[in-house]
Design a protein around this motif. Sequence first.
Motif, PDB file in Angstrom:
ATOM      1  N   GLU A   1      36.224   8.378  59.160  1.00  0.00           N
ATOM      2  CA  GLU A   1      37.562   8.547  59.868  1.00  0.00           C
ATOM      3  C   GLU A   1      37.935   9.844  60.446  1.00  0.00           C
ATOM      4  O   GLU A   1      38.199  10.122  61.778  1.00  0.00           O
ATOM      5  CB  GLU A   1      38.659   8.064  59.003  1.00  0.00           C
ATOM      6  CG  GLU A   1      38.689   6.547  58.523  1.00  0.00           C
ATOM      7  CD  GLU A   1      39.997   6.170  57.808  1.00  0.00           C
ATOM      8  OE1 GLU A   1      40.852   7.131  57.121  1.00  0.00           O
ATOM      9  OE2 GLU A   1      39.951   4.861  57.321  1.00  0.00           O
ATOM     10  N   ALA A   2      37.224  10.890  59.699  1.00  0.00           N
ATOM     11  CA  ALA A   2      37.500  12.237  60.091  1.00  0.00           C
ATOM     12  C   ALA A   2      36.355  12.458  61.444  1.00  0.00           C
ATOM     13  O   ALA A   2      36.864  12.931  62.331  1.00  0.00           O
ATOM     14  CB  ALA A   2      37.034  13.233  59.151  1.00  0.00           C
TER      15      ALA A   2
ATOM     16  N   GLU B   1      34.298  19.979  62.842  1.00  0.00           N
ATOM     17  CA  GLU B   1      33.416  20.106  61.743  1.00  0.00           C
ATOM     18  C   GLU B   1      33.741  19.410  60.601  1.00  0.00           C
ATOM     19  O   GLU B   1      34.027  19.790  59.316  1.00  0.00           O
ATOM     20  CB  GLU B   1      33.208  21.587  61.296  1.00  0.00           C
ATOM     21  CG  GLU B   1      32.554  22.616  62.412  1.00  0.00           C
ATOM     22  CD  GLU B   1      31.121  22.343  62.505  1.00  0.00           C
ATOM     23  OE1 GLU B   1      30.525  21.582  61.825  1.00  0.00           O
ATOM     24  OE2 GLU B   1      30.671  23.340  63.034  1.00  0.00           O
ATOM     25  N   PRO B   2      33.799  17.835  60.667  1.00  0.00           N
ATOM     26  CA  PRO B   2      34.217  17.132  59.719  1.00  0.00           C
ATOM     27  C   PRO B   2      33.160  17.039  58.319  1.00  0.00           C
ATOM     28  O   PRO B   2      33.810  16.833  57.448  1.00  0.00           O
ATOM     29  CB  PRO B   2      34.089  15.754  60.442  1.00  0.00           C
ATOM     30  CG  PRO B   2      32.953  15.924  61.379  1.00  0.00           C
ATOM     31  CD  PRO B   2      33.211  17.492  61.945  1.00  0.00           C
ATOM     32  N   THR B   3      32.098  17.860  58.447  1.00  0.00           N
ATOM     33  CA  THR B   3      31.252  17.683  57.243  1.00  0.00           C
ATOM     34  C   THR B   3      31.220  19.077  56.845  1.00  0.00           C
ATOM     35  O   THR B   3      30.563  19.290  55.533  1.00  0.00           O
ATOM     36  CB  THR B   3      29.570  17.389  57.647  1.00  0.00           C
ATOM     37  OG1 THR B   3      29.389  18.396  58.641  1.00  0.00           O
ATOM     38  CG2 THR B   3      29.564  15.780  58.226  1.00  0.00           C
TER      39      THR B   3
ATOM     40  N   LEU C   1      44.013  14.967  59.720  1.00  0.00           N
ATOM     41  CA  LEU C   1      44.352  13.647  59.028  1.00  0.00           C
ATOM     42  C   LEU C   1      45.172  14.021  57.797  1.00  0.00           C
ATOM     43  O   LEU C   1      45.692  13.019  57.055  1.00  0.00           O
ATOM     44  CB  LEU C   1      43.268  12.973  58.853  1.00  0.00           C
ATOM     45  CG  LEU C   1      42.195  12.522  59.786  1.00  0.00           C
ATOM     46  CD1 LEU C   1      40.695  11.963  59.319  1.00  0.00           C
ATOM     47  CD2 LEU C   1      42.919  11.825  60.652  1.00  0.00           C
ATOM     48  N   GLU C   2      45.552  15.456  57.508  1.00  0.00           N
ATOM     49  CA  GLU C   2      46.427  15.724  56.434  1.00  0.00           C
ATOM     50  C   GLU C   2      45.820  15.122  55.151  1.00  0.00           C
ATOM     51  O   GLU C   2      46.504  14.460  54.142  1.00  0.00           O
ATOM     52  CB  GLU C   2      47.871  14.941  56.524  1.00  0.00           C
ATOM     53  CG  GLU C   2      48.574  15.692  57.947  1.00  0.00           C
ATOM     54  CD  GLU C   2      49.896  14.798  58.125  1.00  0.00           C
ATOM     55  OE1 GLU C   2      50.124  14.006  57.494  1.00  0.00           O
ATOM     56  OE2 GLU C   2      50.724  15.524  59.232  1.00  0.00           O
ATOM     57  N   ARG C   3      44.584  15.396  54.865  1.00  0.00           N
ATOM     58  CA  ARG C   3      43.611  14.735  53.777  1.00  0.00           C
ATOM     59  C   ARG C   3      43.009  16.044  53.226  1.00  0.00           C
ATOM     60  O   ARG C   3      42.390  17.079  53.856  1.00  0.00           O
ATOM     61  CB  ARG C   3      42.716  13.611  54.217  1.00  0.00           C
ATOM     62  CG  ARG C   3      43.670  12.469  54.487  1.00  0.00           C
ATOM     63  CD  ARG C   3      42.810  11.432  54.982  1.00  0.00           C
ATOM     64  NE  ARG C   3      43.253  10.074  55.261  1.00  0.00           N
ATOM     65  CZ  ARG C   3      42.827   9.099  55.636  1.00  0.00           C
ATOM     66  NH1 ARG C   3      41.507   9.153  56.130  1.00  0.00           N
ATOM     67  NH2 ARG C   3      43.312   7.960  55.821  1.00  0.00           N
ATOM     68  N   GLN C   4      42.662  15.814  51.808  1.00  0.00           N
ATOM     69  CA  GLN C   4      41.857  16.694  51.209  1.00  0.00           C
ATOM     70  C   GLN C   4      41.134  15.804  50.216  1.00  0.00           C
ATOM     71  O   GLN C   4      41.482  14.936  49.660  1.00  0.00           O
ATOM     72  CB  GLN C   4      42.293  18.020  50.647  1.00  0.00           C
ATOM     73  CG  GLN C   4      43.558  18.958  51.537  1.00  0.00           C
ATOM     74  CD  GLN C   4      44.146  19.879  50.493  1.00  0.00           C
ATOM     75  OE1 GLN C   4      43.734  20.272  49.681  1.00  0.00           O
ATOM     76  NE2 GLN C   4      45.535  20.104  50.991  1.00  0.00           N
ATOM     77  N   VAL C   5      39.722  16.346  49.814  1.00  0.00           N
ATOM     78  CA  VAL C   5      38.907  15.797  48.832  1.00  0.00           C
ATOM     79  C   VAL C   5      38.349  16.869  48.136  1.00  0.00           C
ATOM     80  O   VAL C   5      37.632  17.754  48.636  1.00  0.00           O
ATOM     81  CB  VAL C   5      37.616  14.946  49.437  1.00  0.00           C
ATOM     82  CG1 VAL C   5      37.177  14.260  48.263  1.00  0.00           C
ATOM     83  CG2 VAL C   5      38.378  13.819  50.180  1.00  0.00           C
TER      84      VAL C   5
END
Length: 216
Positions: free
Chosen positions: A38-39, A46-48, A105-109
Amino acid sequence: MKNYGNIADIRQEYTKSGLRENELPDDPLLLFSQWLQEAIDAKVDEPTAVTVGTVSPEGKPSTRTVLLKGLHDGKFVFYTNYESRKGKQLAQNPYISLSFVWHTLERQVHIEGIASKVTPEESDEYFRKRPYRSRVGARISPQSQPISSRMQLIRAFIKEAARWIGKEVERPDNWGGYAVVPTRIEFWQGRPNRLHDRFLYTLQLNGEWEISRLAP
């Protein structure tokens, strides 16, 4: 005291999505793969990109950003110079953290686990896929070491590139991959009023993952 701007007043309300416990898969790698795709689809910069945390023999943490280059067999894979600061620290202490932040996306992992070198054959296979100039650069860069100037790098690059004209650039022994086996994975989704969704997957001795909700 020097004023660097009123950064304490910077605020942003997170409203884009939510994360429901009854929709979580048993395997966190499935959710991570979904979020990463999705990112990528959202064209996040730089989604990765992943912040890698290691610890020195003195117990001091350090971080830097690399690019995730593989996700298979339940492992996160990235490549680097084994003689870099992170490489030397991992040789002493294989415990590692990985953090992905996708602001759009207002996300973190956040991931914790154990790193080990991939096989030389795996490193060779990836190295051959890299652009020619990146391969040459990997051979001449004393990563993390002090250098006298940028010109030192440029001269070394030109000299090394000339050596490999018409030949396959070989991977240096001090460059290769690490595979991180996760033991703890936290998914963070921004929500309104700072009541964020945080879910933690913890690997159990039987190989299964336990899921718990964390307070924001």
